[in-house]
Structures are given as C-alpha cells and as structure tokens.
Design an enzyme around this catalytic site. Structure first.
Site, mmCIF file in Angstrom:
data_model
loop_
_atom_site.group_PDB
_atom_site.id
_atom_site.type_symbol
_atom_site.label_atom_id
_atom_site.label_comp_id
_atom_site.label_asym_id
_atom_site.label_seq_id
_atom_site.Cartn_x
_atom_site.Cartn_y
_atom_site.Cartn_z
ATOM 1 N N TYR A 112 0.796 -1.208 0.135
ATOM 2 C CA TYR A 112 0.045 0.362 -0.165
ATOM 3 C C TYR A 112 1.063 1.110 0.150
ATOM 4 C CZ TYR A 112 -4.223 -3.008 1.266
ATOM 5 O OH TYR A 112 -4.427 -4.236 1.569
ATOM 6 N N LYS A 123 3.888 -14.727 3.619
ATOM 7 C CA LYS A 123 4.351 -15.831 3.188
ATOM 8 C C LYS A 123 5.627 -16.158 2.550
ATOM 9 C CE LYS A 123 1.544 -18.129 -0.006
ATOM 10 N NZ LYS A 123 0.831 -19.631 1.284
ATOM 11 N N ASP A 183 -1.586 -18.522 4.753
ATOM 12 C CA ASP A 183 -3.407 -19.194 4.376
ATOM 13 C C ASP A 183 -3.562 -19.993 5.015
ATOM 14 O OD1 ASP A 183 -0.616 -20.081 3.413
ATOM 15 O OD2 ASP A 183 -1.186 -21.522 1.882
ATOM 16 N N ASP A 185 -4.896 -6.505 6.833
ATOM 17 C CA ASP A 185 -5.702 -5.553 6.198
ATOM 18 C C ASP A 185 -6.720 -7.082 6.166
ATOM 19 O OD1 ASP A 185 -7.271 -4.517 5.655
ATOM 20 O OD2 ASP A 185 -6.568 -4.008 3.389
ATOM 21 N N ASP A 222 -9.975 -7.871 9.165
ATOM 22 C CA ASP A 222 -11.239 -8.454 8.616
ATOM 23 C C ASP A 222 -12.074 -9.743 9.346
ATOM 24 O OD1 ASP A 222 -11.606 -5.994 8.252
ATOM 25 O OD2 ASP A 222 -11.464 -5.857 5.414
#
Length: 341
Positions: A132, A179, A212, A236, A240
């Site tokens: 971002y 990751k 994951d 992010d 959520d």
C-alpha cells in the site's frame, strides 16, 4: 486542555461520529474538539483536494484524531481516500494499525459456540509500507500491451519496529503471519527480525503461520490467539476476518498509532456504507468503541471502561441496530448507550 481533531467524513461517517461525540461529551471530560467537517468527498469533487496543508498542520498539533469514514462511489479512483487517510497514516508516521477483536456477546459470532466467548485478540498490522506504499506504475496504459506493477516495500526500520510493538502489547503470545515461502526477499527480512525479537522475549509464547494457513486456523479456533502481527496487506485481510468472527464490522474498531509519540487516529472500520447512508440505521457501536479506545490511550481508563460496559449492556438487552438483530436506529442506540453510562 486535550484537543481531538474530528473528521466525520462521508457516507455514514457523520452519523456514527455524532453518536460517538455525544457519548464522549456525556462523560464530562476536559476535551476540546476541532472539527473538520469540510474534509470530505464534496470538497474533493469541488476543489480537487479535501485535506489542505493548513488542515494537516492543525491536525498535527492536536492530541489525536477521531474519524468516521472516507470514500465516495462517485469517484472511480482511490486518489481521494489516499489523499486523506493514507496521508494521515504516512505523514504522521502512524505505523501501527491496531485492530482488536473481542466478542461482545455469544450470539454475535457466526461460529455461535459458547466456547467462542473467549475471542479476544489483536491484529497488529504494519501500516506505512508493504503493497500500500504506492510504489509502482503503468506502462502502455489502456492498450493490449498494458503492464502494471505494484511493489511491496519492506524495510529494516519498518519491519523491526512493528514486530517490537507486537511484543510490547502481548499478554501471553505473539503469532507472526507472512508468506515467506513464496515471497523470498521480504520474507527473509521479516523472518530474521521475528527470530531476533522472539529471542529477546523468551517469556512470550511465539508461533509462525503462512497467511493461508492462518486464515484456516483462525476460523477453526480464534480463541487461541492473543497478538497477531503481519504486513500491511496480510494484516488488512486478517483483521477483517477476526472482526467478522467477533461479531461483524459494525462493532469493530481500530487505531492508527505512532508507537513512539503515542499519537493516534481512531476509526470504526465499516467504511462509508453508501447503501444505508442517511437512513438512520447505521450501527454507531464501532465509532463509540473507537472513541473509548481513544480515551483509554489518552489516560481516561475509567471512563473508557464505563463506555464499554454500557455497550455490553445495550447489546445484551438487544437494543441494537438491525445488523445486530435489533430494530433501533442510529440515534436510539447512541441514546441507549448514554443512558446506560
């Protein structure tokens, strides 16, 4: 006197911020509110900018920011939202995105299991780097040969300080999510700092998950987690998810914090919700609890606790907006919380 900058923003933002401010004012604290009602999409559409340099300088001199929501469906690009929210995050160096997820009532979780009442975790998301950061570009736009690139930025400074912050707030454990098996170079940086930080905090239980696997294990049993730390994009998504597991975005809160200065920007995370804006049914609990988090960080711990207990009482009584199964409107929920104080 403590001064709070208030940016109601767009959509349901002004509606929920009104209830948050009324609740804070009902506590009788010595706070001054510097309102920025003009920092919104209407100003951006009319003038090409919403947050001026003069506005930013005023905000910088306050003790914190309470924000409603930023965004507008009339804008096909994200330049407006970036010019407000991301400018505040980046230019004030609010490098911690602090997203607590605590189940307020058993019936609110989609898991609906009595054992889930113990959901009480925090996602600590790196807030100023990653995907971002806006590094990238477009080559041959709008042609059959168009190429786009968005670069993920990870620095020694940014990674080390967000991991250190996660350990600083841990009650029992910290789980780092990345990751690194697929994203090699940034992954190595995160892994190195993670191992060094874990060695410095032998009293804290530590674990590591690929993103994951983390998603699956959070759904399987979110109660096992205390603090989760991740980069900007992974944090992010994970925050959520934890918000939904703990009852939905209507009650979810966040803080964007400079861990060194303590300056914070506090906001609910439900967005502008244009489909219900102006209808008087938006859930104000996220904004009210975000204000409580702000009060706590400003040293008003007792008052913040009183607000949280009032919210618990209102939810337990079913005096909520439709998204939580009730039938009350925004103002009526706010009034019920203030009556319970």
């Amino acid at each position: 006197m403590t001064t709070i900058a208030v940016i109601p923003g767009d959509g349901i933002g002004p509606e929920v911020v009104e209830q948050a401010l009324d609740t804070v004012e009902a506590l009788g604290l010595d706070l001054d509110f510097d309102r920025f009602d003009h920092v919104n999409a209407e100003t951006y559409l009319a003038e090409g900018a919403a947050l001026s340099d003069a506005d930013f300088d005023r905000i910088r001199k306050t003790d914190g920011v309470l924000l409603g929501a930023v965004g507008d469906a009339r804008l096909a690009h994200t330049d407006y939202a970036r010019s407000v929210l991301l400018r505040l995050r980046f230019d004030l160096d609010l490098y911690v995105n602090y997203r607590p997820a605590k189940l307020l009532n058993d019936r609110l979780s989609p898991l609906r299991d009595e054992t889930r009442r113990a959901i009480d975790c925090v996602v600590v998301r790196e807030n100023t780097e990653g995907l971002y950061a806006g590094v990238g570009g477009v080559l041959r736009p709008e042609t059959p040969y168009e190429m786009t690139m968005d670069a993920e930025i990870n620095t020694h400074h940014g990674v080390s300080r967000i991991i250190d912050y996660a350990f600083s707030i841990a009650r029992r454990s910290v789980c780092m999510v990345d990751k690194s098996n697929a994203v090699r170079f940034g992954g190595r940086l995160w892994q190195r700092h993670w191992k060094e930080a874990a060695d410095r905090h032998p009293h804290v239980e530590t674990s590591h998950l690929y993103v994951d696997a983390a998603v699956m294990k959070l759904v399987e049993d979110p109660t096992r987690y205390d603090v989760i730390v991740a980069n900007n994009s992974h944090g992010d998504i994970l925050s959520d998810l934890t918000s939904q597991l703990a009852g939905g975005l209507g009650t979810s809160i966040s803080a964007n914090i400079n861990g060194d200065t303590g300056f914070g920007l506090y906001e609910p995370v439900h967005g502008t919700a244009p489909d219900i804006a102006g209808k008087g049914v938006a859930n104000p609990i996220g904004a009210i609890l975000s204000a409580a988090l702000m009060l706590e960080r400003l040293g008003h711990t007792e008052q913040a606790g009183a607000v949280r207990r009032a919210v618990d009482e209102v939810i337990e009584a079913g005096r909520t907006t439709p998204d939580l199964g009730g039938s009350l409107g925004t103002r009526h929920v706010g009034a019920a919380i203030r009556a319970a104080l």
